[in-house]
Design a protein around this motif. Structure first.
Motif, PDB file in Angstrom:
ATOM      1  N   ARG A  97      10.420   5.486  -8.601  1.00 35.08           N
ATOM      2  CA  ARG A  97      10.000   4.094  -8.420  1.00 35.08           C
ATOM      3  C   ARG A  97       9.207   3.514  -9.578  1.00 35.08           C
ATOM      4  O   ARG A  97       9.248   2.313  -9.823  1.00 35.08           O
ATOM      5  CB  ARG A  97       9.189   3.963  -7.129  1.00 35.08           C
ATOM      6  N   SER A  98       8.463   4.327 -10.303  1.00 34.21           N
ATOM      7  CA  SER A  98       7.603   3.792 -11.354  1.00 34.21           C
ATOM      8  C   SER A  98       8.375   3.351 -12.595  1.00 34.21           C
ATOM      9  O   SER A  98       7.873   2.552 -13.383  1.00 34.21           O
ATOM     10  CB  SER A  98       6.531   4.805 -11.742  1.00 34.21           C
ATOM     11  N   GLU A 147       5.809  12.896  -2.225  1.00 33.39           N
ATOM     12  CA  GLU A 147       4.578  12.107  -2.178  1.00 33.39           C
ATOM     13  C   GLU A 147       4.292  11.410  -3.506  1.00 33.39           C
ATOM     14  O   GLU A 147       3.815  10.271  -3.530  1.00 33.39           O
ATOM     15  CB  GLU A 147       3.395  12.997  -1.770  1.00 33.39           C
ATOM     16  N   GLU A 148       4.605  12.064  -4.614  1.00 35.87           N
ATOM     17  CA  GLU A 148       4.359  11.468  -5.931  1.00 35.87           C
ATOM     18  C   GLU A 148       5.169  10.184  -6.123  1.00 35.87           C
ATOM     19  O   GLU A 148       4.646   9.179  -6.617  1.00 35.87           O
ATOM     20  CB  GLU A 148       4.703  12.470  -7.029  1.00 35.87           C
ATOM     21  N   GLU A 149       6.438  10.198  -5.726  1.00 39.52           N
ATOM     22  CA  GLU A 149       7.273   9.008  -5.868  1.00 39.52           C
ATOM     23  C   GLU A 149       6.815   7.901  -4.915  1.00 39.52           C
ATOM     24  O   GLU A 149       6.831   6.722  -5.270  1.00 39.52           O
ATOM     25  CB  GLU A 149       8.747   9.350  -5.614  1.00 39.52           C
ATOM     26  N   ILE A 150       6.403   8.272  -3.716  1.00 35.64           N
ATOM     27  CA  ILE A 150       5.907   7.271  -2.763  1.00 35.64           C
ATOM     28  C   ILE A 150       4.654   6.601  -3.316  1.00 35.64           C
ATOM     29  O   ILE A 150       4.519   5.369  -3.272  1.00 35.64           O
ATOM     30  CB  ILE A 150       5.650   7.917  -1.380  1.00 35.64           C
ATOM     31  N   GLN A 151       3.740   7.378  -3.862  1.00 35.31           N
ATOM     32  CA  GLN A 151       2.496   6.824  -4.406  1.00 35.31           C
ATOM     33  C   GLN A 151       2.742   5.966  -5.649  1.00 35.31           C
ATOM     34  O   GLN A 151       1.920   5.114  -5.989  1.00 35.31           O
ATOM     35  CB  GLN A 151       1.501   7.937  -4.708  1.00 35.31           C
ATOM     36  N   ALA A 152       3.881   6.159  -6.318  1.00 36.09           N
ATOM     37  CA  ALA A 152       4.219   5.364  -7.501  1.00 36.09           C
ATOM     38  C   ALA A 152       4.901   4.049  -7.142  1.00 36.09           C
ATOM     39  O   ALA A 152       5.214   3.253  -8.022  1.00 36.09           O
ATOM     40  CB  ALA A 152       5.115   6.176  -8.426  1.00 36.09           C
ATOM     41  N   THR A 153       5.111   3.808  -5.858  1.00 35.43           N
ATOM     42  CA  THR A 153       5.790   2.596  -5.416  1.00 35.43           C
ATOM     43  C   THR A 153       4.777   1.469  -5.275  1.00 35.43           C
ATOM     44  O   THR A 153       3.915   1.501  -4.394  1.00 35.43           O
ATOM     45  CB  THR A 153       6.517   2.830  -4.076  1.00 35.43           C
ATOM     46  N   ASP A 197       0.823  -1.212   0.000  1.00 39.80           N
ATOM     47  CA  ASP A 197       0.000   0.000   0.000  1.00 39.80           C
ATOM     48  C   ASP A 197       0.861   1.267   0.000  1.00 39.80           C
ATOM     49  O   ASP A 197       0.610   2.197   0.767  1.00 39.80           O
ATOM     50  CB  ASP A 197      -0.952   0.002   1.197  1.00 39.80           C
ATOM     51  N   HIS A 198       1.909   1.275  -0.835  1.00 33.85           N
ATOM     52  CA  HIS A 198       2.812   2.413  -1.031  1.00 33.85           C
ATOM     53  C   HIS A 198       3.713   2.686   0.175  1.00 33.85           C
ATOM     54  O   HIS A 198       4.356   3.731   0.232  1.00 33.85           O
ATOM     55  CB  HIS A 198       2.053   3.690  -1.394  1.00 33.85           C
ATOM     56  N   ASP A 209       3.287  -2.504  -4.796  1.00 37.39           N
ATOM     57  CA  ASP A 209       3.490  -3.594  -3.839  1.00 37.39           C
ATOM     58  C   ASP A 209       4.600  -4.529  -4.322  1.00 37.39           C
ATOM     59  O   ASP A 209       4.737  -4.792  -5.526  1.00 37.39           O
ATOM     60  CB  ASP A 209       2.202  -4.389  -3.653  1.00 37.39           C
TER      61      ASP A 209
END
Length: 153
Positions: A117-118, A91-97, A74-75, A99
């Protein structure tokens, strides 16, 4: 002779290729990396390291140390069951991580990821675990372009 010694044993430069370390490092930036630091210490979580592979060098961030358990759910990045804040990411990079895991990092190996990460090719999807001998230095300073000059943390 002094320049040869410095370049061979202490410091060298590397060019960042691609966007896998964005926003920390950008495509085309030139960094100085410290080749001597891991002669007296070991890579630490959060270090930006240069990884030498037969066909290409990679610039990635150390996430997992030997014997760590890594999981992304869950990011949220979990290291040994504890959430890691990843203060170096927005926050953008965290949300692109996405599972991933859990996986156990083998002894004398490291788990690395790019900050973007994406799109990063890293321990999750192509590089696998990184042997200690493949880490040839720690990125220290961006030296080019000049307006980006500064520490790489």
């Amino acid at each position: 002779m002094l320049a040869f010694v410095i370049r061979s044993f202490l410091f060298a430069t590397s060019v960042v290729e691609g966007a896998s370390m964005y926003p920390t490092l950008e495509n085309g930036e030139r960094v100085i990396f410290n080749k001597a630091v891991y002669l007296v210490s070991e890579p630490d979580r959060g270090d930006i390291v240069i990884i030498q592979r037969p066909t290409k060098n990679y610039v990635k961030r150390v996430i997992g140390l030997p014997n760590d358990t890594i999981e992304i759910r869950d990011h949220v990045l979990y290291i040994n069951g504890e959430p890691d804040e990843q203060l170096y990411l927005g926050e953008e990079e965290i949300q692109a991580t996405a599972d991933y895991g859990p996986v156990d990092v083998p002894p004398e190996n490291y788990f690395v990821m790019g900050d973007n990460r994406s799109i990063s090719k890293d321990s999750r999807n192509g590089l696998g675990f990184i042997e200690e001998s493949e880490i040839i230095g720690r990125s220290e300073i961006v030296i080019y372009p000049f307006h980006e000059f500064g520490w790489t943390r």
